[in-house]
Design a protein around this motif. Structure first.
Motif, PDB file in Angstrom:
ATOM      1  N   LYS A 193       0.904  -1.191   0.255  1.00  0.00           N
ATOM      2  CA  LYS A 193       0.006  -0.249  -0.113  1.00  0.00           C
ATOM      3  C   LYS A 193       0.967   1.446   0.039  1.00  0.00           C
ATOM      4  O   LYS A 193       2.050   1.372   0.061  1.00  0.00           O
ATOM      5  CB  LYS A 193      -1.108  -0.412   0.853  1.00  0.00           C
ATOM      6  N   ALA A 237       0.237   5.397   1.498  1.00  0.00           N
ATOM      7  CA  ALA A 237      -0.337   5.976   1.598  1.00  0.00           C
ATOM      8  C   ALA A 237      -0.287   7.826   1.434  1.00  0.00           C
ATOM      9  O   ALA A 237       1.043   8.400   2.454  1.00  0.00           O
ATOM     10  CB  ALA A 237      -0.359   6.096   3.153  1.00  0.00           C
ATOM     11  N   SER A 295      -1.380   9.859  -6.272  1.00  0.00           N
ATOM     12  CA  SER A 295      -2.181   8.722  -5.979  1.00  0.00           C
ATOM     13  C   SER A 295      -2.609   7.780  -7.449  1.00  0.00           C
ATOM     14  O   SER A 295      -2.028   6.674  -8.354  1.00  0.00           O
ATOM     15  CB  SER A 295      -3.395   8.900  -5.485  1.00  0.00           C
ATOM     16  N   ASP A 300      -1.605  -0.110  -4.774  1.00  0.00           N
ATOM     17  CA  ASP A 300      -2.325  -0.153  -3.775  1.00  0.00           C
ATOM     18  C   ASP A 300      -2.370   1.593  -3.552  1.00  0.00           C
ATOM     19  O   ASP A 300      -1.256   1.625  -3.024  1.00  0.00           O
ATOM     20  CB  ASP A 300      -2.972  -1.527  -3.223  1.00  0.00           C
ATOM     21  N   THR A 301      -2.918   2.219  -3.661  1.00  0.00           N
ATOM     22  CA  THR A 301      -2.776   3.604  -3.114  1.00  0.00           C
ATOM     23  C   THR A 301      -4.308   4.485  -2.511  1.00  0.00           C
ATOM     24  O   THR A 301      -4.772   3.665  -2.738  1.00  0.00           O
ATOM     25  CB  THR A 301      -2.637   5.047  -3.977  1.00  0.00           C
ATOM     26  N   GLU A 302      -3.909   5.384  -1.308  1.00  0.00           N
ATOM     27  CA  GLU A 302      -4.988   5.402  -0.283  1.00  0.00           C
ATOM     28  C   GLU A 302      -4.291   7.062   0.120  1.00  0.00           C
ATOM     29  O   GLU A 302      -3.239   7.244  -0.104  1.00  0.00           O
ATOM     30  CB  GLU A 302      -5.282   4.610   0.891  1.00  0.00           C
ATOM     31  N   THR A 303      -5.690   7.684  -0.217  1.00  0.00           N
ATOM     32  CA  THR A 303      -4.677   9.343  -0.133  1.00  0.00           C
ATOM     33  C   THR A 303      -6.100  10.126   1.260  1.00  0.00           C
ATOM     34  O   THR A 303      -7.247   9.490   1.664  1.00  0.00           O
ATOM     35  CB  THR A 303      -5.565  10.036  -0.998  1.00  0.00           C
ATOM     36  N   ARG A 313      -5.330   4.932  10.293  1.00  0.00           N
ATOM     37  CA  ARG A 313      -5.287   3.818   9.349  1.00  0.00           C
ATOM     38  C   ARG A 313      -4.242   2.972   9.471  1.00  0.00           C
ATOM     39  O   ARG A 313      -3.403   2.445   8.809  1.00  0.00           O
ATOM     40  CB  ARG A 313      -5.508   4.002   7.764  1.00  0.00           C
TER      41      ARG A 313
END
Ligand SMILES: Nc1ncnc2c1ncn2[C@@H]1O[C@H](COP(=O)(O)OP(=O)(O)OP(=O)(O)O)[C@@H](O)[C@H]1O
Ligand SMILES: [Mg+2]
Length: 443
Positions: free
Chosen positions: A6, A8, A21, A30-33, A43
């Motif tokens: 991931k 972040a 992203s 696998d990105t998360e903003t 998180r």
């Protein structure tokens, strides 16, 4: 294929975080903003399966504070910091605090992808190593049986973990009752051979001829394999190794040489010679000695690790009290001093013995630890070691024991212990950390 790592992305500017992203997602991440560091912290925990990309200048918690928080919960987490153009001091500070790297705005997206790749690779290795260590410590409960917080015990635990991973033969020596057999078991249990056999042989248990046969011939008529065969792929633990006659030593040497390297079957030789003033070097053929002693573990006598005496005594007293269904006796200052000063020629085994008798005595409501110790030494002289210990060692051992006892009595209630010992919480916490005491053990 391993699960994607991931990434972040933390930036207060929406355009910025979305373009980073999208770019990284295109490269297969696998990105998360997150718009704020506070949101991201909800998180990102200690074992976060990925890396972090963060802006520095943000309202609320800024990038530097965020980085520090992340480092304090998991210093192996790679964090890539994005700094404003020309913000050199900020970048330097970020690296000092533990950032993986920094990128100066405006940056080339390929640079970001490169960094993200390196960071995730590093992260994966760190997490794998961490999982492996956990497996070892979780799977090998035997390491938990090795009680003692003295530097010598810490070193022993490290040696066992290190040598457990290696393939060479090992020689274990030390006085009687210091834990040689326990260490041999641990060495097997923490290593890659743990699922293979551990065969323990008392070398002095049989006359010479018979010993040789048991080791190398077995009993084909009765369908008994030779011991070296039974231990194949695992560990052959030879206790009291110098009891082997020269003839059997020669056969053992041949067996070792024929195995080649790395050895399929590991030999852990346990020597009991120390107290007789001899060494295994005198009693073994030199060529055998050098093959076996390439790696060596020497168990320290109990009298040299004063810190451990009270801890061991208490631990076993609690265990026996449980067994006999009574309360463990509390050790007072004077008794603690006596335990610390006794010579303990029988080392841990003797101490366990004394702890058991102390529990039985206290159940009957009679007798003192001093009288037990007196009975232990054959002389009628007061029990004293010839060598004293530094005062600091007594004081620390005693302090540890008091906190341990009080925590036990109050079933882990920190407030009750603070109260009884008149200690501020912080001091209590510090002392518990120093002595390796954990509240969860008392609940
Ligand atoms: N550090 C330790 N923590 C807890 N228990 C220990 C520790 N060291 C030894 N013991 C216990 O003390 C007893 C004696 O240990 P062990 O039999 O391993 O000693 P040894 O050195 O092999 O003795 P011997 O020379 O008589 O064979 C065992 O019950 C063992 O479990
Ligand atoms: Mg033994």
């Amino acid at each position: 294929m391993a699960k994607a790592m991931k990434i972040a992305i933390v930036d207060d500017e929406q355009d910025m975080r979305q373009s980073i992203s999208q770019w990284l997602a295109l490269s297969g991440f696998d990105t998360e903003t997150f718009a704020t560091a506070e949101d991201a912290l909800k998180r990102i925990g200690p074992d976060f399966p990925g890396v972090v990309v963060s802006d520095v200048r943000m309202p609320g918690m800024d990038g530097m504070a965020f980085l520090k928080r992340l480092m304090s919960q998991d210093s192996a987490l790679p964090v890539i910091i994005i700094t404003g153009h020309g913000d050199v001091p900020m970048a330097v500070e970020a690296m000092r605090v533990g950032a993986f790297d920094f990128l100066e705005k405006p940056f080339n997206p390929d640079q970001m992808t490169e960094l993200a790749k390196k960071a995730t690779q590093k992260r994966r290795l760190a997490l794998d190593a961490r999982a492996l260590r956990r497996d070892l410590s979780g799977g090998a409960q035997i390491m938990d049986k090795l009680i003692g917080a003295s530097p010598a015990m810490e070193r022993l635990r490290e040696d066992i973990l290190d040598l457990g991973q290696a393939d060479g033969h090992v020689l274990i020596d030390g006085e009687t009752g210091t834990g040689k057999t326990l260490a041999a078991h641990a060495l097997h249990a923490v290593g890659s051979r743990a699922s293979k056999p551990f065969v323990l042989v008392q070398c002095g248990a049989h006359p010479d001829e018979e010993m040789g046969d048991k080791l190398f011939e077995g009993d084909p008529d009765a369908g008994v394999l030779p011991l070296v065969e039974q231990a194949r792929g695992g560990t052959l633990c030879l206790e009291d190794i110098e009891a082997l006659s020269p003839a059997v030593q020669a056969r053992l040497l041949t067996f070792i040489n024929d195995q080649g390297a790395p050895a399929e079957t590991r030999i852990v030789a346990v020597s009991n010679l120390q107290e007789q003033g001899k060494t295994s070097e005198d009693a073994l053929r030199p060529d055998l000695f050098y093959r076996l002693a390439a790696m060596r573990i020497t168990l320290p006598p109990l009298r040299q690790r004063g810190e451990d005496i009270l801890q061991l005594f208490n631990r076993f007293a609690v265990q026996f009290a449980d067994e006999y269904g009574c309360e463990a006796p509390e050790v007072g200052a004077q008794e603690a001093a006596q335990l610390l000063q006794a010579p303990w020629p029988g080392n841990v085994r003797q101490l366990i013995n004394v702890a058991e008798r102390a529990v039985l005595q206290s159940r009957r409501g009679s007798g003192t630890i001093a009288s037990l110790l007196m009975a232990e030494s054959e002389t009628v002289e007061p029990v004293m070691t010839t060598e004293g210990k530094p005062l600091k060692e007594y004081v620390e051992a005693f302090e540890r024991m008091l906190i341990d006892n009080t925590m036990r009595r109050h079933k882990g209630s920190i407030v009750a212990v603070m109260d009884e010992l008149c200690l501020p919480r912080r001091t209590l916490n510090e002392k518990m950390a120093k002595y390796g005491l954990q509240r969860s053990d008392y609940l």
